[in-house]
Scaffold this motif. Structure first.
Motif, short mmCIF file in Angstrom:
data_model
loop_
_atom_site.label_atom_id
_atom_site.label_comp_id
_atom_site.label_asym_id
_atom_site.label_seq_id
_atom_site.Cartn_x
_atom_site.Cartn_y
_atom_site.Cartn_z
N ILE A 121 43.85 29.39 28.61
CA ILE A 121 44.23 30.31 29.70
C ILE A 121 43.73 31.71 29.40
O ILE A 121 43.19 32.40 30.28
CB ILE A 121 45.76 30.31 29.88
N TYR A 122 43.89 32.13 28.14
CA TYR A 122 43.46 33.47 27.75
C TYR A 122 41.96 33.66 27.98
O TYR A 122 41.52 34.65 28.56
CB TYR A 122 43.80 33.70 26.28
N PHE A 123 41.18 32.68 27.54
CA PHE A 123 39.74 32.82 27.71
C PHE A 123 39.32 32.66 29.17
O PHE A 123 38.27 33.16 29.57
CB PHE A 123 38.99 31.84 26.80
N GLY A 124 40.14 31.98 29.94
CA GLY A 124 39.88 31.93 31.38
C GLY A 124 39.97 33.33 31.99
O GLY A 124 39.15 33.70 32.84
N VAL A 125 40.96 34.12 31.52
CA VAL A 125 41.10 35.50 32.01
C VAL A 125 39.89 36.34 31.58
O VAL A 125 39.33 37.11 32.37
CB VAL A 125 42.40 36.13 31.48
N LEU A 126 39.45 36.18 30.32
CA LEU A 126 38.28 36.93 29.85
C LEU A 126 37.04 36.56 30.66
O LEU A 126 36.22 37.41 30.99
CB LEU A 126 38.04 36.66 28.37
N TYR A 127 36.91 35.28 30.96
CA TYR A 127 35.74 34.84 31.73
C TYR A 127 35.78 35.42 33.14
O TYR A 127 34.75 35.79 33.71
CB TYR A 127 35.68 33.32 31.78
N LEU A 128 36.98 35.52 33.71
CA LEU A 128 37.12 36.12 35.04
C LEU A 128 36.67 37.58 35.01
O LEU A 128 35.95 38.04 35.91
CB LEU A 128 38.58 36.03 35.50
N ILE A 129 37.08 38.32 33.96
CA ILE A 129 36.64 39.71 33.81
C ILE A 129 35.12 39.76 33.69
O ILE A 129 34.46 40.62 34.28
CB ILE A 129 37.30 40.36 32.58
N SER A 130 34.56 38.81 32.95
CA SER A 130 33.12 38.74 32.78
C SER A 130 32.43 38.55 34.12
O SER A 130 31.39 39.17 34.41
CB SER A 130 32.76 37.60 31.83
N CYS A 131 32.99 37.68 34.97
CA CYS A 131 32.39 37.44 36.29
C CYS A 131 32.44 38.69 37.16
O CYS A 131 31.49 39.01 37.89
CB CYS A 131 33.11 36.29 36.99
N LEU A 132 33.56 39.43 37.07
CA LEU A 132 33.72 40.63 37.90
C LEU A 132 32.80 41.76 37.45
O LEU A 132 32.29 42.52 38.26
CB LEU A 132 35.17 41.10 37.85
N THR A 133 32.62 41.88 36.12
CA THR A 133 31.79 42.98 35.60
C THR A 133 30.33 42.58 35.45
O THR A 133 29.47 43.44 35.27
CB THR A 133 32.31 43.44 34.21
N GLY A 134 30.04 41.29 35.51
CA GLY A 134 28.70 40.80 35.21
C GLY A 134 27.84 40.49 36.41
O GLY A 134 26.85 39.76 36.30
N LYS A 135 28.22 41.02 37.57
CA LYS A 135 27.39 40.78 38.76
C LYS A 135 26.00 41.36 38.58
O LYS A 135 25.01 40.83 39.05
CB LYS A 135 28.08 41.37 39.99
N ASP A 136 25.96 42.49 37.89
CA ASP A 136 24.67 43.08 37.50
C ASP A 136 24.42 42.70 36.05
O ASP A 136 25.04 43.27 35.15
CB ASP A 136 24.72 44.60 37.67
N ASP A 137 23.53 41.74 35.82
CA ASP A 137 23.29 41.32 34.43
C ASP A 137 21.96 41.88 33.90
O ASP A 137 21.28 41.27 33.10
CB ASP A 137 23.33 39.80 34.30
N SER A 138 21.64 43.10 34.35
CA SER A 138 20.42 43.77 33.89
C SER A 138 20.57 44.21 32.44
O SER A 138 21.68 44.27 31.90
CB SER A 138 20.14 45.00 34.75
N ASN A 139 19.45 44.54 31.82
CA ASN A 139 19.50 45.03 30.44
C ASN A 139 20.22 46.37 30.36
O ASN A 139 20.89 46.66 29.37
CB ASN A 139 18.08 45.15 29.88
N ASP A 140 20.09 47.20 31.38
CA ASP A 140 20.77 48.50 31.37
C ASP A 140 22.28 48.30 31.37
O ASP A 140 23.02 49.02 30.71
CB ASP A 140 20.35 49.33 32.59
N SER A 141 22.74 47.29 32.09
CA SER A 141 24.16 46.96 32.10
C SER A 141 24.59 46.38 30.76
O SER A 141 25.63 46.74 30.21
CB SER A 141 24.44 45.96 33.23
N PHE A 142 23.78 45.47 30.21
CA PHE A 142 24.10 44.80 28.95
C PHE A 142 24.13 45.79 27.79
O PHE A 142 25.01 45.75 26.94
CB PHE A 142 23.06 43.71 28.67
#
Length: 488
Positions: A12-33
Protein backbone atom coordinates in the motif's frame (compact mmCIF):
# COMPACT_ATOMS: atom_id res chain seq x y z
CA UNK A 1 2.32 -9.12 13.32
CA UNK A 2 2.66 -11.77 10.65
CA UNK A 3 4.81 -11.35 7.50
CA UNK A 4 1.79 -11.26 5.15
CA UNK A 5 0.28 -8.27 6.96
CA UNK A 6 3.63 -6.46 6.85
CA UNK A 7 3.90 -7.14 3.12
CA UNK A 8 0.41 -5.72 2.50
CA UNK A 9 1.36 -2.54 4.39
CA UNK A 10 4.49 -2.18 2.27
CA UNK A 11 2.50 -2.73 -0.94
CA UNK A 12 0.00 0.00 0.00
CA UNK A 13 2.82 2.37 0.91
CA UNK A 14 4.59 1.91 -2.40
CA UNK A 15 1.29 2.28 -4.19
CA UNK A 16 1.09 5.79 -2.71
CA UNK A 17 4.66 6.55 -3.81
CA UNK A 18 3.89 5.32 -7.31
CA UNK A 19 0.81 7.56 -7.43
CA UNK A 20 3.01 10.55 -6.52
CA UNK A 21 5.40 9.46 -9.26
CA UNK A 22 2.56 9.42 -11.80
CA UNK A 23 1.40 12.90 -10.77
CA UNK A 24 4.89 14.44 -10.85
CA UNK A 25 6.22 12.40 -13.77
CA UNK A 26 3.98 13.60 -16.57
CA UNK A 27 7.01 15.47 -17.84
CA UNK A 28 9.77 12.86 -17.93
CA UNK A 29 12.32 15.12 -19.63
CA UNK A 30 15.94 15.21 -18.53
CA UNK A 31 15.44 18.73 -17.17
CA UNK A 32 12.71 17.37 -14.92
CA UNK A 33 14.75 14.30 -13.93
CA UNK A 34 17.95 16.24 -13.17
CA UNK A 35 16.68 19.64 -11.92
CA UNK A 36 12.91 19.39 -11.28
CA UNK A 37 12.68 22.37 -13.69
CA UNK A 38 14.04 24.52 -10.79
CA UNK A 39 10.54 24.99 -9.39
CA UNK A 40 10.69 23.21 -6.01
CA UNK A 41 9.37 25.19 -2.99
CA UNK A 42 12.25 25.63 -0.52
CA UNK A 43 10.21 24.56 2.53
CA UNK A 44 9.19 21.30 0.83
CA UNK A 45 12.84 20.60 -0.01
CA UNK A 46 13.89 21.42 3.58
CA UNK A 47 11.39 19.06 5.18
CA UNK A 48 12.19 16.27 2.73
CA UNK A 49 15.93 16.69 3.28
CA UNK A 50 15.49 15.88 6.97
CA UNK A 51 14.49 12.37 5.99
CA UNK A 52 17.22 12.11 3.36
CA UNK A 53 19.86 13.31 5.82
CA UNK A 54 18.74 10.95 8.57
CA UNK A 55 18.04 7.94 6.35
CA UNK A 56 17.54 4.37 7.52
CA UNK A 57 21.01 4.45 9.04
CA UNK A 58 20.00 7.04 11.62
CA UNK A 59 16.51 5.60 12.03
CA UNK A 60 17.76 2.19 13.11
CA UNK A 61 21.48 2.39 13.75
CA UNK A 62 21.81 5.57 15.84
CA UNK A 63 19.45 4.27 18.57
CA UNK A 64 21.49 1.06 18.56
CA UNK A 65 24.73 2.92 19.42
CA UNK A 66 23.39 4.46 22.64
CA UNK A 67 24.44 1.52 24.85
CA UNK A 68 28.14 1.98 24.07
CA UNK A 69 28.43 5.64 23.02
CA UNK A 70 25.56 7.26 24.94
CA UNK A 71 24.49 10.60 23.40
CA UNK A 72 27.98 11.42 22.08
CA UNK A 73 26.54 11.51 18.55
CA UNK A 74 25.13 14.97 19.40
CA UNK A 75 28.70 16.30 19.39
CA UNK A 76 28.85 15.45 15.68
CA UNK A 77 25.41 16.96 15.16
CA UNK A 78 26.67 20.30 16.54
CA UNK A 79 29.47 20.02 13.98
CA UNK A 80 26.85 19.41 11.28
CA UNK A 81 25.34 22.81 12.15
CA UNK A 82 28.65 24.63 11.60
CA UNK A 83 29.29 22.70 8.40
CA UNK A 84 25.83 23.57 7.08
CA UNK A 85 26.55 27.29 7.35
CA UNK A 86 29.65 26.73 5.20
CA UNK A 87 27.48 24.92 2.65
CA UNK A 88 24.82 27.64 2.63
CA UNK A 89 27.10 30.66 2.36
CA UNK A 90 30.19 29.34 0.54
CA UNK A 91 29.19 26.41 -1.67
CA UNK A 92 25.61 27.16 -2.71
CA UNK A 93 26.43 30.62 -4.16
CA UNK A 94 29.15 28.99 -6.29
CA UNK A 95 26.80 26.30 -7.63
CA UNK A 96 24.06 28.78 -8.48
CA UNK A 97 26.50 31.25 -10.04
CA UNK A 98 27.69 28.63 -12.53
CA UNK A 99 24.20 27.08 -13.01
CA UNK A 100 25.56 23.53 -12.75
CA UNK A 101 23.53 20.35 -13.15
CA UNK A 102 26.22 18.23 -11.49
CA UNK A 103 28.19 20.07 -8.82
CA UNK A 104 31.39 18.44 -10.15
CA UNK A 105 31.10 20.66 -13.22
CA UNK A 106 32.58 23.33 -10.93
CA UNK A 107 35.83 21.35 -10.85
CA UNK A 108 35.88 21.47 -14.64
CA UNK A 109 35.32 25.23 -14.64
CA UNK A 110 37.95 25.86 -11.97
CA UNK A 111 40.64 23.19 -12.47
CA UNK A 112 39.97 21.35 -15.72
CA UNK A 113 38.27 18.33 -17.27
CA UNK A 114 40.55 15.67 -15.75
CA UNK A 115 39.99 16.99 -12.22
CA UNK A 116 36.28 17.06 -13.01
CA UNK A 117 36.30 13.37 -13.94
CA UNK A 118 38.40 12.32 -10.92
CA UNK A 119 36.14 14.27 -8.54
CA UNK A 120 33.02 12.74 -10.07
CA UNK A 121 34.57 9.28 -9.79
CA UNK A 122 35.14 9.71 -6.06
CA UNK A 123 31.52 10.81 -5.70
CA UNK A 124 30.31 7.74 -7.59
CA UNK A 125 32.45 5.55 -5.35
CA UNK A 126 31.37 7.30 -2.14
CA UNK A 127 27.68 7.45 -2.92
CA UNK A 128 27.51 3.89 -4.24
CA UNK A 129 28.96 2.66 -0.95
CA UNK A 130 26.77 5.01 1.11
CA UNK A 131 23.59 4.06 -0.74
CA UNK A 132 24.48 0.38 -0.46
CA UNK A 133 24.89 0.77 3.33
CA UNK A 134 21.43 2.31 3.57
CA UNK A 135 19.72 -0.22 1.33
CA UNK A 136 21.54 -3.03 3.15
CA UNK A 137 20.06 -1.84 6.41
CA UNK A 138 16.45 -1.79 5.24
CA UNK A 139 16.88 -5.09 3.39
CA UNK A 140 18.32 -6.63 6.57
CA UNK A 141 15.32 -5.43 8.57
CA UNK A 142 12.88 -6.65 5.92
CA UNK A 143 14.63 -10.02 5.86
CA UNK A 144 14.39 -10.24 9.66
CA UNK A 145 10.73 -9.20 9.82
CA UNK A 146 9.28 -10.84 6.70
CA UNK A 147 11.26 -12.88 4.25
CA UNK A 148 13.26 -15.03 6.66
CA UNK A 149 10.09 -16.87 7.69
CA UNK A 150 9.40 -17.63 4.02
CA UNK A 151 12.99 -18.78 3.38
CA UNK A 152 13.51 -16.09 0.76
CA UNK A 153 17.25 -15.56 0.06
CA UNK A 154 18.72 -12.21 1.12
CA UNK A 155 19.73 -11.29 -2.44
CA UNK A 156 16.07 -11.56 -3.53
CA UNK A 157 15.09 -9.16 -0.73
CA UNK A 158 17.72 -6.73 -2.03
CA UNK A 159 16.49 -7.00 -5.61
CA UNK A 160 12.92 -6.31 -4.49
CA UNK A 161 14.06 -3.30 -2.44
CA UNK A 162 15.92 -1.66 -5.32
CA UNK A 163 13.29 -2.57 -7.91
CA UNK A 164 10.71 -0.68 -5.86
CA UNK A 165 12.92 2.42 -5.91
CA UNK A 166 13.41 2.16 -9.66
CA UNK A 167 9.67 1.91 -10.29
CA UNK A 168 8.82 5.30 -8.79
CA UNK A 169 11.97 7.23 -9.79
CA UNK A 170 12.59 6.17 -13.39
CA UNK A 171 10.34 8.83 -14.96
CA UNK A 172 10.84 12.17 -13.23
CA UNK A 173 13.80 11.48 -10.94
CA UNK A 174 14.53 14.36 -8.58
CA UNK A 175 11.18 16.05 -9.30
CA UNK A 176 9.39 13.02 -7.85
CA UNK A 177 11.87 12.62 -5.00
CA UNK A 178 11.38 16.17 -3.70
CA UNK A 179 7.74 15.26 -3.00
CA UNK A 180 8.11 11.61 -1.97
CA UNK A 181 10.83 12.62 0.51
CA UNK A 182 8.35 14.93 2.21
CA UNK A 183 5.92 12.06 2.74
CA UNK A 184 8.72 9.75 3.85
CA UNK A 185 10.09 12.25 6.36
CA UNK A 186 6.61 12.56 7.86
CA UNK A 187 6.28 8.78 8.28
CA UNK A 188 9.76 8.52 9.77
CA UNK A 189 9.08 11.15 12.41
CA UNK A 190 5.66 9.69 13.18
CA UNK A 191 7.26 6.28 13.71
CA UNK A 192 9.76 7.66 16.22
CA UNK A 193 7.05 9.64 18.02
CA UNK A 194 4.75 6.60 18.23
CA UNK A 195 7.60 4.39 19.46
CA UNK A 196 8.51 6.83 22.24
CA UNK A 197 4.86 7.16 23.24
CA UNK A 198 4.09 3.41 23.35
CA UNK A 199 7.31 2.41 25.11
CA UNK A 200 6.84 5.13 27.74
CA UNK A 201 3.27 3.97 28.20
CA UNK A 202 4.46 0.40 28.76
CA UNK A 203 7.03 1.67 31.28
CA UNK A 204 4.27 3.76 32.93
CA UNK A 205 6.09 7.05 32.26
CA UNK A 206 5.26 10.28 30.55
CA UNK A 207 7.94 11.60 28.21
CA UNK A 208 9.00 14.19 30.80
CA UNK A 209 9.20 11.54 33.51
CA UNK A 210 11.47 9.56 31.20
CA UNK A 211 13.73 12.60 30.73
CA UNK A 212 14.02 12.96 34.53
CA UNK A 213 14.47 9.24 35.23
CA UNK A 214 17.51 7.66 36.85
CA UNK A 215 17.56 5.01 34.12
CA UNK A 216 18.19 7.63 31.43
CA UNK A 217 21.30 8.93 33.22
CA UNK A 218 23.07 5.70 32.26
CA UNK A 219 22.81 6.72 28.59
CA UNK A 220 22.43 10.49 28.19
CA UNK A 221 25.96 11.86 28.46
CA UNK A 222 26.53 14.24 25.54
CA UNK A 223 29.89 15.93 26.06
CA UNK A 224 32.99 13.74 26.36
CA UNK A 225 35.82 15.97 27.57
CA UNK A 226 37.96 13.74 29.74
CA UNK A 227 40.07 11.80 27.21
CA UNK A 228 41.55 13.61 24.23
CA UNK A 229 42.85 10.33 22.82
CA UNK A 230 39.36 8.84 22.54
CA UNK A 231 37.46 9.01 19.23
CA UNK A 232 34.48 10.32 21.24
CA UNK A 233 36.33 13.42 22.52
CA UNK A 234 34.08 16.46 22.00
CA UNK A 235 36.38 18.61 19.83
CA UNK A 236 37.25 15.67 17.58
CA UNK A 237 33.59 14.74 17.15
CA UNK A 238 32.64 18.36 16.47
CA UNK A 239 35.32 18.79 13.80
CA UNK A 240 34.38 15.42 12.34
CA UNK A 241 30.78 16.65 12.15
CA UNK A 242 31.85 19.85 10.36
CA UNK A 243 33.79 17.92 7.73
CA UNK A 244 31.10 15.25 7.42
CA UNK A 245 28.42 17.86 6.74
CA UNK A 246 30.52 19.59 4.09
CA UNK A 247 31.58 16.31 2.48
CA UNK A 248 28.39 14.25 2.69
CA UNK A 249 26.04 17.15 1.94
CA UNK A 250 27.87 20.15 0.49
CA UNK A 251 30.05 18.37 -2.06
CA UNK A 252 27.75 15.41 -2.56
CA UNK A 253 25.61 15.47 -5.69
CA UNK A 254 22.92 13.45 -3.97
CA UNK A 255 22.13 16.09 -1.35
CA UNK A 256 22.96 19.15 -3.45
CA UNK A 257 20.77 18.01 -6.34
CA UNK A 258 17.73 18.66 -4.13
CA UNK A 259 19.02 22.13 -3.22
CA UNK A 260 19.62 22.97 -6.86
CA UNK A 261 15.93 22.40 -7.63
CA UNK A 262 15.07 25.59 -5.68
CA UNK A 263 14.30 28.71 -7.69
CA UNK A 264 17.36 30.69 -6.57
CA UNK A 265 20.24 30.70 -4.11
CA UNK A 266 18.32 32.65 -1.44
CA UNK A 267 15.64 29.97 -1.28
CA UNK A 268 18.26 27.21 -1.26
CA UNK A 269 19.97 28.89 1.72
CA UNK A 270 16.68 29.17 3.61
CA UNK A 271 16.18 25.48 2.95
CA UNK A 272 19.57 24.51 4.40
CA UNK A 273 19.39 26.64 7.55
CA UNK A 274 15.84 25.64 8.45
CA UNK A 275 16.67 21.98 7.78
CA UNK A 276 19.71 21.90 10.10
CA UNK A 277 17.86 23.63 12.95
CA UNK A 278 15.16 20.96 12.82
CA UNK A 279 17.78 18.25 12.45
CA UNK A 280 19.39 19.03 15.83
CA UNK A 281 16.08 18.47 17.59
CA UNK A 282 15.26 15.34 15.58
CA UNK A 283 18.62 13.70 16.31
CA UNK A 284 18.16 14.28 20.03
CA UNK A 285 14.77 12.53 19.79
CA UNK A 286 16.39 9.58 17.98
CA UNK A 287 18.98 9.21 20.73
CA UNK A 288 16.25 9.46 23.38
CA UNK A 289 14.47 6.63 21.60
CA UNK A 290 17.69 4.60 21.71
CA UNK A 291 17.91 5.00 25.47
CA UNK A 292 14.26 4.02 25.81
CA UNK A 293 14.83 0.87 23.76
CA UNK A 294 17.64 -0.31 26.03
CA UNK A 295 15.72 0.59 29.19
CA UNK A 296 12.72 -1.35 27.88
CA UNK A 297 14.88 -4.33 26.86
CA UNK A 298 16.54 -4.42 30.31
CA UNK A 299 13.23 -4.27 32.15
CA UNK A 300 11.54 -7.01 30.14
CA UNK A 301 14.55 -9.28 29.65
CA UNK A 302 14.93 -8.81 25.89
CA UNK A 303 18.26 -9.47 24.17
CA UNK A 304 19.77 -7.70 21.16
CA UNK A 305 19.17 -9.93 18.09
CA UNK A 306 22.05 -12.17 17.03
CA UNK A 307 22.28 -13.26 13.38
CA UNK A 308 24.89 -15.77 12.23
CA UNK A 309 26.79 -15.25 15.48
CA UNK A 310 26.90 -11.43 15.05
CA UNK A 311 25.16 -9.15 17.57
CA UNK A 312 23.04 -6.74 15.51
CA UNK A 313 22.29 -3.65 17.59
CA UNK A 314 20.74 -2.23 14.40
CA UNK A 315 17.88 -4.72 14.84
CA UNK A 316 16.97 -3.78 18.42
CA UNK A 317 14.44 -1.17 17.28
CA UNK A 318 12.74 -3.48 14.71
CA UNK A 319 12.54 -6.30 17.25
CA UNK A 320 10.93 -4.19 19.98
CA UNK A 321 8.58 -2.35 17.63
CA UNK A 322 7.27 -5.42 15.82
CA UNK A 323 7.96 -8.52 17.92
CA UNK A 324 7.72 -7.52 21.59
CA UNK A 325 3.96 -7.17 21.93
CA UNK A 326 3.66 -3.38 21.99
CA UNK A 327 0.69 -3.53 19.65
CA UNK A 328 -0.23 -3.37 15.98
CA UNK A 329 -0.35 0.47 15.68
CA UNK A 330 3.33 0.78 16.64
CA UNK A 331 4.29 -2.13 14.39
CA UNK A 332 2.48 -0.60 11.40
CA UNK A 333 3.94 2.88 11.91
CA UNK A 334 7.41 1.43 12.48
CA UNK A 335 7.28 -0.51 9.22
CA UNK A 336 6.22 2.62 7.36
CA UNK A 337 8.93 4.56 9.18
CA UNK A 338 11.76 2.20 8.36
CA UNK A 339 10.76 2.00 4.71
CA UNK A 340 10.46 5.79 4.56
CA UNK A 341 13.80 6.28 6.33
CA UNK A 342 15.70 3.97 4.03
CA UNK A 343 14.09 4.94 0.77
CA UNK A 344 14.18 8.71 1.39
CA UNK A 345 17.95 8.53 0.91
CA UNK A 346 18.28 5.47 -1.32
CA UNK A 347 15.94 6.80 -4.00
CA UNK A 348 17.80 10.10 -4.32
CA UNK A 349 21.10 8.19 -4.40
CA UNK A 350 19.91 6.21 -7.41
CA UNK A 351 18.89 9.46 -9.11
CA UNK A 352 22.08 11.36 -8.25
CA UNK A 353 24.34 8.51 -9.37
CA UNK A 354 22.45 8.45 -12.66
CA UNK A 355 22.73 12.23 -12.96
CA UNK A 356 26.44 12.32 -12.21
CA UNK A 357 27.35 9.56 -14.64
CA UNK A 358 25.21 11.08 -17.40
CA UNK A 359 26.49 14.64 -16.94
CA UNK A 360 30.07 14.11 -15.75
CA UNK A 361 31.11 11.14 -17.88
CA UNK A 362 28.72 10.92 -20.83
CA UNK A 363 28.28 14.69 -21.40
CA UNK A 364 24.63 13.92 -22.01
CA UNK A 365 23.63 17.55 -22.51
CA UNK A 366 25.94 17.76 -25.54
CA UNK A 367 24.54 14.67 -27.22
CA UNK A 368 21.78 14.48 -29.80
CA UNK A 369 18.48 15.33 -28.10
CA UNK A 370 16.81 12.31 -29.68
CA UNK A 371 18.90 9.88 -27.59
CA UNK A 372 19.32 11.82 -24.33
CA UNK A 373 16.25 10.42 -22.58
CA UNK A 374 16.83 6.78 -23.59
CA UNK A 375 20.49 7.05 -22.57
CA UNK A 376 19.52 8.35 -19.12
CA UNK A 377 17.07 5.48 -18.64
CA UNK A 378 19.70 2.88 -19.55
CA UNK A 379 22.13 4.39 -17.04
CA UNK A 380 19.39 4.37 -14.38
CA UNK A 381 18.90 0.63 -14.87
CA UNK A 382 22.65 -0.06 -14.84
CA UNK A 383 23.12 1.85 -11.58
CA UNK A 384 20.28 -0.18 -10.02
CA UNK A 385 22.01 -3.44 -10.95
CA UNK A 386 25.34 -2.25 -9.52
CA UNK A 387 23.67 -1.34 -6.22
CA UNK A 388 22.15 -4.82 -5.96
CA UNK A 389 25.60 -6.39 -6.35
CA UNK A 390 27.26 -4.11 -3.79
CA UNK A 391 24.51 -4.57 -1.16
CA UNK A 392 24.68 -8.36 -1.45
CA UNK A 393 28.46 -8.19 -0.97
CA UNK A 394 27.98 -6.04 2.15
CA UNK A 395 25.99 -8.79 3.83
CA UNK A 396 29.12 -10.93 3.80
CA UNK A 397 31.45 -8.38 5.40
CA UNK A 398 29.51 -6.06 7.73
CA UNK A 399 29.59 -6.91 11.41
CA UNK A 400 29.54 -3.57 13.21
CA UNK A 401 26.84 -0.95 13.66
CA UNK A 402 26.04 0.43 10.23
CA UNK A 403 26.29 4.07 11.32
CA UNK A 404 29.93 3.54 12.30
CA UNK A 405 30.67 1.65 9.11
CA UNK A 406 29.10 4.35 6.96
CA UNK A 407 31.05 7.20 8.52
CA UNK A 408 34.29 5.21 8.61
CA UNK A 409 34.13 4.58 4.86
CA UNK A 410 33.21 8.24 4.30
CA UNK A 411 36.40 9.42 6.04
CA UNK A 412 38.35 7.71 3.26
CA UNK A 413 36.28 8.21 0.10
CA UNK A 414 35.11 11.79 0.67
CA UNK A 415 38.53 13.12 1.73
CA UNK A 416 39.89 13.61 -1.81
CA UNK A 417 36.69 15.43 -2.78
CA UNK A 418 37.17 17.84 0.13
CA UNK A 419 40.72 18.53 -1.00
CA UNK A 420 39.73 19.10 -4.64
CA UNK A 421 36.91 21.52 -3.80
CA UNK A 422 38.83 23.40 -1.12
CA UNK A 423 41.79 23.87 -3.46
CA UNK A 424 39.47 25.23 -6.13
CA UNK A 425 37.63 27.57 -3.77
CA UNK A 426 40.42 28.84 -1.52
CA UNK A 427 43.27 29.25 -4.02
CA UNK A 428 43.51 30.94 -7.40
CA UNK A 429 45.98 28.42 -8.81
CA UNK A 430 45.50 26.10 -11.76
CA UNK A 431 47.15 22.68 -11.66
CA UNK A 432 49.21 20.57 -14.06
CA UNK A 433 46.50 18.10 -14.89
CA UNK A 434 47.09 14.45 -15.61
CA UNK A 435 44.97 11.47 -14.62
CA UNK A 436 48.05 9.73 -13.24
CA UNK A 437 49.05 12.57 -10.92
CA UNK A 438 45.49 13.20 -9.73
CA UNK A 439 44.76 9.55 -9.04
CA UNK A 440 48.11 9.16 -7.26
CA UNK A 441 47.46 12.21 -5.07
CA UNK A 442 43.96 11.06 -4.11
CA UNK A 443 45.04 7.46 -3.55
CA UNK A 444 48.04 8.46 -1.43
CA UNK A 445 45.76 10.71 0.65
CA UNK A 446 43.45 7.78 1.33
CA UNK A 447 46.41 5.50 2.08
CA UNK A 448 47.98 8.01 4.52
CA UNK A 449 44.61 8.39 6.25
CA UNK A 450 44.21 4.64 6.56
CA UNK A 451 47.71 4.21 7.96
CA UNK A 452 47.11 6.97 10.52
CA UNK A 453 43.84 5.37 11.57
CA UNK A 454 45.33 1.91 11.95
CA UNK A 455 48.58 2.92 13.68
CA UNK A 456 47.73 6.04 15.67
CA UNK A 457 47.62 4.19 19.01
CA UNK A 458 51.23 3.07 18.58
CA UNK A 459 52.53 6.16 16.83
CA UNK A 460 50.85 8.82 18.99
CA UNK A 461 50.85 7.38 22.50
CA UNK A 462 47.37 5.90 22.50
CA UNK A 463 45.63 8.55 20.37
CA UNK A 464 42.66 7.19 18.38
CA UNK A 465 41.39 9.05 15.35
CA UNK A 466 37.67 9.72 15.07
CA UNK A 467 35.92 11.32 12.14
CA UNK A 468 38.26 14.33 12.24
CA UNK A 469 40.40 12.09 10.04
CA UNK A 470 38.21 13.20 7.13
CA UNK A 471 39.62 16.73 7.40
CA UNK A 472 43.19 15.41 7.42
CA UNK A 473 42.42 13.29 4.36
CA UNK A 474 41.24 16.41 2.56
CA UNK A 475 44.34 18.29 3.70
CA UNK A 476 46.61 15.60 2.23
CA UNK A 477 44.87 15.98 -1.13
CA UNK A 478 45.09 19.78 -0.90
CA UNK A 479 48.87 19.57 -0.28
CA UNK A 480 49.27 17.19 -3.22
CA UNK A 481 47.45 19.61 -5.54
CA UNK A 482 49.60 22.45 -4.24
CA UNK A 483 52.68 20.51 -5.28
CA UNK A 484 51.44 20.21 -8.89
CA UNK A 485 50.09 23.76 -9.15
CA UNK A 486 51.06 25.92 -12.10
CA UNK A 487 53.42 28.62 -10.88
CA UNK A 488 52.50 31.96 -12.37
Amino acid sequence: MNPTTILIIIAIYFGVLYLISCLTGKDDSNDSFFKANKKSPWFIVAFGMIGATLSGVTFISVPGTVATQQFSYMQMVFGFVAGTFVIAYVLLPIYYKHNVTSIYEYLNIRLGSKTHKVGAFFFLLSRTIGAAFRIFLVALAMQYLIFEEWNVPFFVTVIISILLIWVYTHRAGIKTIVWTDTLQTLFMLLAVGFAIYFINQKLEWSFFEFLKSEELKKYNKILFLDDFKSPLFALKSFLGGVFMAIAMTGIDQDMMQKNLTCKNVKEAQKNMISMIILLVFVNFIFLSLGALLYIYADKFGLSVPIIDGVTRTDLLFPMIAVKSGLGAPLAIVFILGIIAAAYSSADSALTSLTTSYCVDFLDIEKRDKSIQKSLRKKVHIAVSVILVIVVVLFEKVLERSVINGLFTIATYTYGPLLGLFFFGIFTKHKIKESYLSLILICSISVLFSYLLKENSVNWFNGYKFGFELLGLNGLFTFIGLWLIRKKE
